[in-house]
Design a protein around this motif. Sequence first.
Motif, PDB file in Angstrom:
ATOM      1  N   UNK A 145       0.835  -1.210   0.000  1.00  0.00           N
ATOM      2  CA  UNK A 145       0.000   0.000   0.000  1.00  0.00           C
ATOM      3  C   UNK A 145       0.864   1.253   0.000  1.00  0.00           C
ATOM      4  N   UNK A 146       1.887   1.268   0.876  1.00  0.00           N
ATOM      5  CA  UNK A 146       2.733   2.460   1.004  1.00  0.00           C
ATOM      6  C   UNK A 146       3.480   2.757  -0.291  1.00  0.00           C
ATOM      7  N   UNK A 147       4.097   1.726  -0.883  1.00  0.00           N
ATOM      8  CA  UNK A 147       4.896   1.969  -2.098  1.00  0.00           C
ATOM      9  C   UNK A 147       4.018   2.390  -3.270  1.00  0.00           C
ATOM     10  N   UNK A 148       2.840   1.781  -3.420  1.00  0.00           N
ATOM     11  CA  UNK A 148       1.972   2.147  -4.544  1.00  0.00           C
ATOM     12  C   UNK A 148       1.419   3.560  -4.371  1.00  0.00           C
ATOM     13  N   UNK A 149       0.968   3.899  -3.173  1.00  0.00           N
ATOM     14  CA  UNK A 149       0.417   5.242  -2.926  1.00  0.00           C
ATOM     15  C   UNK A 149       1.483   6.321  -3.068  1.00  0.00           C
ATOM     16  N   UNK A 150       2.654   6.076  -2.477  1.00  0.00           N
ATOM     17  CA  UNK A 150       3.713   7.090  -2.506  1.00  0.00           C
ATOM     18  C   UNK A 150       4.255   7.291  -3.921  1.00  0.00           C
ATOM     19  N   UNK A 151       4.389   6.203  -4.682  1.00  0.00           N
ATOM     20  CA  UNK A 151       4.886   6.320  -6.055  1.00  0.00           C
ATOM     21  C   UNK A 151       3.952   7.173  -6.902  1.00  0.00           C
ATOM     22  N   UNK A 152       2.657   6.926  -6.773  1.00  0.00           N
ATOM     23  CA  UNK A 152       1.686   7.677  -7.578  1.00  0.00           C
ATOM     24  C   UNK A 152       1.585   9.124  -7.120  1.00  0.00           C
ATOM     25  N   UNK A 153       1.660   9.346  -5.809  1.00  0.00           N
ATOM     26  CA  UNK A 153       1.604  10.723  -5.308  1.00  0.00           C
ATOM     27  C   UNK A 153       2.805  11.526  -5.796  1.00  0.00           C
ATOM     28  N   UNK A 154       3.988  10.945  -5.713  1.00  0.00           N
ATOM     29  CA  UNK A 154       5.201  11.632  -6.143  1.00  0.00           C
ATOM     30  C   UNK A 154       5.168  11.903  -7.644  1.00  0.00           C
ATOM     31  N   UNK A 155       4.763  10.900  -8.424  1.00  0.00           N
ATOM     32  CA  UNK A 155       4.715  11.063  -9.876  1.00  0.00           C
ATOM     33  C   UNK A 155       3.724  12.147 -10.260  1.00  0.00           C
ATOM     34  N   UNK A 156       2.566  12.164  -9.615  1.00  0.00           N
ATOM     35  CA  UNK A 156       1.552  13.177  -9.909  1.00  0.00           C
ATOM     36  C   UNK A 156       2.043  14.568  -9.538  1.00  0.00           C
ATOM     37  N   UNK A 157       2.628  14.698  -8.349  1.00  0.00           N
ATOM     38  CA  UNK A 157       3.097  16.010  -7.890  1.00  0.00           C
ATOM     39  C   UNK A 157       4.240  16.527  -8.758  1.00  0.00           C
ATOM     40  N   UNK A 158       5.143  15.638  -9.171  1.00  0.00           N
ATOM     41  CA  UNK A 158       6.261  16.058 -10.023  1.00  0.00           C
ATOM     42  C   UNK A 158       5.769  16.506 -11.396  1.00  0.00           C
TER      43      UNK A 158
END
Length: 386
Positions: A322-335
């Motif tokens: 859960x943590x890796x999938x959520x954080x990866x998508x959040x970072x990619x979206x924000x970048x």
Amino acid sequence: MDFAFNEEQLMIQETAAGFLGKASDSAAVRTAMESALGYDAQVWQQIGQELYWPALMIPEAYGGVGMGFVEQAILLEQMGRHLLCAPFLSSACLATPALLLGDSEPLRETWLPELAAGTLTATLAFGQERNGWRASRQPSARPDAGGWRLDGEYDAVLDGASADLLILTAEHEDGRLALFAVPANQAGIERSALPTLDQTRRLARIRLTNVTVAPEQSLTLDQDAAALLEKTLQIGAIALACEQTGAAQRCLDLTLAYIGERQQFNRPIASFQAIKHRCADLMLHIENSRSVAYYAACIAQQVLAPDGDPQLKAELSEAAAIAKSEASEAFMLCAGESIQLHGGVGFTWEYDPHLYFKRARASEQLLGTPAWHRERLAALILESRP
């Protein structure tokens, strides 16, 4: 479970933010990523011998500070915010957990004090295919004179070209896995740096040719190391999620600063309702990422404890996914949104958003993509059903 930081944790956060704000500012990051080593050796020396960050979650018996993974997560979030170029993820979040969770006390006594002091860097090398190691053939371990000989190749090893100690994954003839702690200068090990999209993080290819290892170099003695490797990679994925959360927050901070200054129709574009909505969406994704990352860090802390609950194995798997999938998508979206809201100049060399975008894309693939982790999560949920 209380997610509020205590006074000591707030002090760690403040100290890390203050140090990295100077030692890993934009100019320092650009200098470090263009260097031969890939990081500033003097900054790493300060991190290890003055701030004791690599020692944070190593027990005091091995020269460490004896704190937990949550405190390390606080550091990782700040490292992500400042794009720190350093072998911290590989040494403190992959190699160190492997040694801590392994069965070999002599190996812990040999290597953990040096890792804690920051005088040694280490990494974990494993064969991977389609995001994971299970479908991949690991280098072979053939019996030889009471020990083994290792032959094979690893692609894309984190900090593999500069690490002093390698935790090598190998496969016995009967299919069992083994993990060996091997000095990087041992005969038969050939390392070559790889060109990478993210210049702030180094990867390398490692080739093994008749590398001799003794039984005392094994982290699991005669046991199958599959469970140890799985747990180590899950802890590494949680650590990376904490780092990605901090980087996502920094992308939003850079964007807010820019749109507050940029004028359109005689007013800051931050005052436009559409821009506000986009920034609010980013904040929501970051908060989701932070919540699951710190929850997963709490689970990892319990697993790494000397008296860790073996029943937490399934929960660690779910939390890491859960943590890796959520954080990866959040970072990619924000970048990505940061570059868009910078009006395109964010991808020019003079601005920092392009550095975060490259780190986001590379980190998304590292230790499993969001889609892969969600597949694993779905499998875990289905397996748990009666």
